[in-house]
Design a protein around this motif. Structure first.
Motif, PDB file in Angstrom:
ATOM      1  N   SER A 113     -11.985 -14.171  -0.794  1.00 50.27           N
ATOM      2  CA  SER A 113     -11.407 -15.348  -1.445  1.00 50.27           C
ATOM      3  C   SER A 113     -12.095 -16.624  -0.955  1.00 50.27           C
ATOM      4  CB  SER A 113      -9.904 -15.412  -1.156  1.00 50.27           C
ATOM      5  OG  SER A 113      -9.320 -16.542  -1.757  1.00 50.27           O
ATOM      6  N   LYS A 132       4.286 -10.334   0.134  1.00 48.93           N
ATOM      7  CA  LYS A 132       4.704  -9.100  -0.539  1.00 48.93           C
ATOM      8  C   LYS A 132       4.524  -7.878   0.362  1.00 48.93           C
ATOM      9  CE  LYS A 132       3.687  -6.374  -4.699  1.00 48.93           C
ATOM     10  NZ  LYS A 132       2.820  -6.291  -5.912  1.00 48.93           N
ATOM     11  N   ASN A 133       3.461  -7.897   1.179  1.00 53.34           N
ATOM     12  CA  ASN A 133       3.140  -6.737   2.022  1.00 53.34           C
ATOM     13  C   ASN A 133       3.422  -6.994   3.503  1.00 53.34           C
ATOM     14  OD1 ASN A 133       1.707  -4.899  -0.034  1.00 53.34           O
ATOM     15  ND2 ASN A 133       0.623  -6.835  -0.288  1.00 53.34           N
ATOM     16  N   LEU A 178      -9.951  -9.254   2.116  1.00 54.34           N
ATOM     17  CA  LEU A 178      -9.369  -9.984   0.985  1.00 54.34           C
ATOM     18  C   LEU A 178      -9.466 -11.491   1.212  1.00 54.34           C
ATOM     19  CD1 LEU A 178      -7.706  -9.463  -1.689  1.00 54.34           C
ATOM     20  CD2 LEU A 178      -5.673  -9.861  -0.294  1.00 54.34           C
ATOM     21  N   MET A 209      -4.232  -2.039   0.115  1.00 57.58           N
ATOM     22  CA  MET A 209      -3.116  -2.613  -0.638  1.00 57.58           C
ATOM     23  C   MET A 209      -3.082  -2.175  -2.100  1.00 57.58           C
ATOM     24  SD  MET A 209      -2.824  -6.414   1.045  1.00 57.58           S
ATOM     25  CE  MET A 209      -4.578  -6.663   1.223  1.00 57.58           C
ATOM     26  N   VAL A 245      -7.060  -6.440   4.664  1.00 52.89           N
ATOM     27  CA  VAL A 245      -6.420  -7.754   4.556  1.00 52.89           C
ATOM     28  C   VAL A 245      -7.442  -8.849   4.859  1.00 52.89           C
ATOM     29  CG1 VAL A 245      -4.568  -9.243   5.390  1.00 52.89           C
ATOM     30  CG2 VAL A 245      -4.197  -6.775   5.234  1.00 52.89           C
ATOM     31  N   SER A 260      -1.666  -0.491  -5.095  1.00 48.60           N
ATOM     32  CA  SER A 260      -0.268  -0.173  -5.397  1.00 48.60           C
ATOM     33  C   SER A 260      -0.049   1.320  -5.617  1.00 48.60           C
ATOM     34  CB  SER A 260       0.195  -0.957  -6.630  1.00 48.60           C
ATOM     35  OG  SER A 260      -0.605  -0.631  -7.763  1.00 48.60           O
ATOM     36  N   ARG A 311      -2.672 -17.504  -3.618  1.00 52.77           N
ATOM     37  CA  ARG A 311      -2.478 -16.110  -4.047  1.00 52.77           C
ATOM     38  C   ARG A 311      -2.482 -15.169  -2.844  1.00 52.77           C
ATOM     39  NH1 ARG A 311      -5.761 -18.029  -8.301  1.00 52.77           N
ATOM     40  NH2 ARG A 311      -7.673 -17.273  -7.297  1.00 52.77           N
ATOM     41  N   ILE A 312      -3.317 -15.499  -1.845  1.00 51.64           N
ATOM     42  CA  ILE A 312      -3.329 -14.707  -0.603  1.00 51.64           C
ATOM     43  C   ILE A 312      -1.949 -14.756   0.051  1.00 51.64           C
ATOM     44  CG2 ILE A 312      -4.233 -14.595   1.758  1.00 51.64           C
ATOM     45  CD1 ILE A 312      -6.282 -13.587  -0.139  1.00 51.64           C
ATOM     46  N   LYS A 359       0.950 -15.065  -1.349  1.00 51.48           N
ATOM     47  CA  LYS A 359       1.867 -14.179  -2.078  1.00 51.48           C
ATOM     48  C   LYS A 359       1.623 -12.717  -1.699  1.00 51.48           C
ATOM     49  CE  LYS A 359       2.396 -17.247  -6.078  1.00 51.48           C
ATOM     50  NZ  LYS A 359       2.147 -17.418  -7.540  1.00 51.48           N
ATOM     51  N   THR A 360       0.342 -12.355  -1.560  1.00 51.93           N
ATOM     52  CA  THR A 360       0.003 -10.975  -1.179  1.00 51.93           C
ATOM     53  C   THR A 360       0.500 -10.659   0.228  1.00 51.93           C
ATOM     54  OG1 THR A 360      -1.978 -11.045  -2.576  1.00 51.93           O
ATOM     55  CG2 THR A 360      -1.895  -9.332  -0.891  1.00 51.93           C
TER      56      THR A 360
END
Length: 410
Positions: free
Chosen positions: A237, A354-355, A233, A206, A230, A208, A347-348, A350-351
């Motif tokens: 966390s 987004k992806n 991540l 991931m 993923v 950018s 936050r995960i 949102k990630t």
């Protein structure tokens, strides 16, 4: 051993001196064609003897004393020497030694110093031999391209290199020095637009920069986020949460002890833990299974259990083979992560959101294999081994040649 026919040899002998095996070879005089006028001649004008380093013979260093005639053409007067059948032109190393160097260099654990000790030549000679004989042409861009980074160590000016891998053949296409978009563009600039347009899928983490690179250089490719990254991540966390809760307790408490010594069973996939085998715990004073330890950990804080179950839910989702309603199931997971009281999981969410498109693309299968960066991780381990055993490379081009030679060796 020398690759010579017995009929070619006039004299052959050997002796040992100071732990070194010496082999003397004298080639017979035969009719030869003049390289200048092509006339045959048997006239000679003396001989020449050259010393060649040879691969260790019977675990001893070996030197070949190779003697041959200097021929004189009776028509044009030119003198000439026959090509050396044991070594290349102007080389002081036998062809067999070169083959040994190239064979040993395929092992990532072998440094040039170790190869030199085995082949009975200097480290410098090994390096010169390897880099002059290693053929590592840049591979063609595949239809399914995996992109990942590998750490180059402290000695390198740029700390990372980008690894390009053919997902279908598992061959490394190339290594690019640096991981910025500019570095990658320089490394890929020699590929024409037509060749870049042949890439149908790109698998990456991931980062950018890799997304930007994929969209710029491979505009017709479908981008897939590697599932391993993923999950990593999410696990990273979750570990931060466990450590945060652990630090709230006294270092002598049972809660601190359990989180410090047994949080690893919560970080593993549920199916990779032996839950029911009981072992005696000296701290607790009784036999206990991992199942009971998990229950004790859950009792410490409600977020430990809730976040564990969310982690396992995503892992179960990631294992799905049926592509039906994938987006709907992922949306539910994103909502659950977002509704968690743990800000790290928010936050995960949102990630993941987004992806989402790239995550769903990763479920695409090519020849019954799901697209992922799994094959590239094992290649990265080999590159790290080459760097570690050598003590690091200051010259990236040399590392690139050695790595590609080892990784794509057949």
């Amino acid at each position: 051993m020398l690759g010579l026919d017995d009929k070619q040899i006039k004299e052959l002998s050997h002796w040992n001196h100071d732990g070194v095996t010496n082999i003397f070879v004298w080639i017979k005089k035969e009719s030869q064609k003049c390289p200048h006028c092509s006339k045959s001649t048997v006239s000679t004008n003396g001989t020449q003897t050259v010393k060649l380093n040879h691969a260790a013979f019977n675990d001893r260093p070996c030197i070949i004393h190779f003697k041959k005639y200097r021929y004189v053409c009776t028509d044009c007067g030119i003198t000439f020497m026959l090509p050396n059948p044991i070594s290349s032109r102007k080389s002081r190393i036998s062809n067999n030694s070169i083959r040994q160097v190239m064979k040993l260099a395929k092992d990532p654990r072998m440094t040039f110093k170790l190869i030199a000790d085995q082949v009975n030549i200097s480290s410098t000679a090994v390096m010169n031999t390897f880099f002059s004989n290693a053929k590592v042409p840049v591979g063609e861009l595949p239809s399914v391209l995996c992109i990942d980074e590998v750490y180059l160590g402290r000695k390198s000016k740029k700390k990372y290199a980008v690894v390009l891998l053919n997902f279908e053949t598992n061959e490394v296409v190339d290594l690019i020095y640096g991981r910025s978009v500019e570095d990658c563009i320089r490394g890929l600039d020699h590929y024409t637009r037509d060749k870049r347009n042949k890439v149908k899928y790109v698998s990456t983490d991931m980062y950018s920069g890799f997304f930007k690179l994929s969209k710029t250089f491979f505009p017709k490719a479908t981008i897939c986020v590697d599932s391993f990254h993923v999950i990593k991540l999410i696990i990273d966390s979750y570990q931060k949460l466990l450590i945060k809760i652990m630090k709230k307790h006294d270092t002598e408490s049972k809660e601190y002890y359990l989180l410090k010594n047994y949080r690893h069973i919560l970080l593993k996939n549920n199916g990779n833990v032996e839950w029911f085998k009981r072992k005696y715990n000296h701290k607790l004073g009784y036999y206990i299974s991992n199942t009971k330890i998990k229950e004790l950990l859950f009792e410490i804080d409600k977020d430990i259990q809730l976040c564990y179950e969310l982690k396992e839910s995503y892992i179960s989702f990631n294992r799905l083979k049926d592509s039906t309603h994938l987006e709907e199931k992922l949306n539910i997971l994103i909502t659950d992560f977002n509704n968690s009281s743990y800000d790290g999981y928010q936050r995960i969410a949102k990630t993941l959101s987004k992806n989402k498109e790239y995550i769903l693309n990763s479920f695409i299968r090519i020849r019954k294999r799901r697209i992922s960066n799994g094959p590239i991780e094992s290649r990265n381990a080999v590159i790290k081994m080459i760097i570690k055993t050598s003590g690091g490379y200051r010259n990236f081009d040399n590392l690139r040649i050695r790595a590609l030679y080892v990784l794509n060796a057949k």
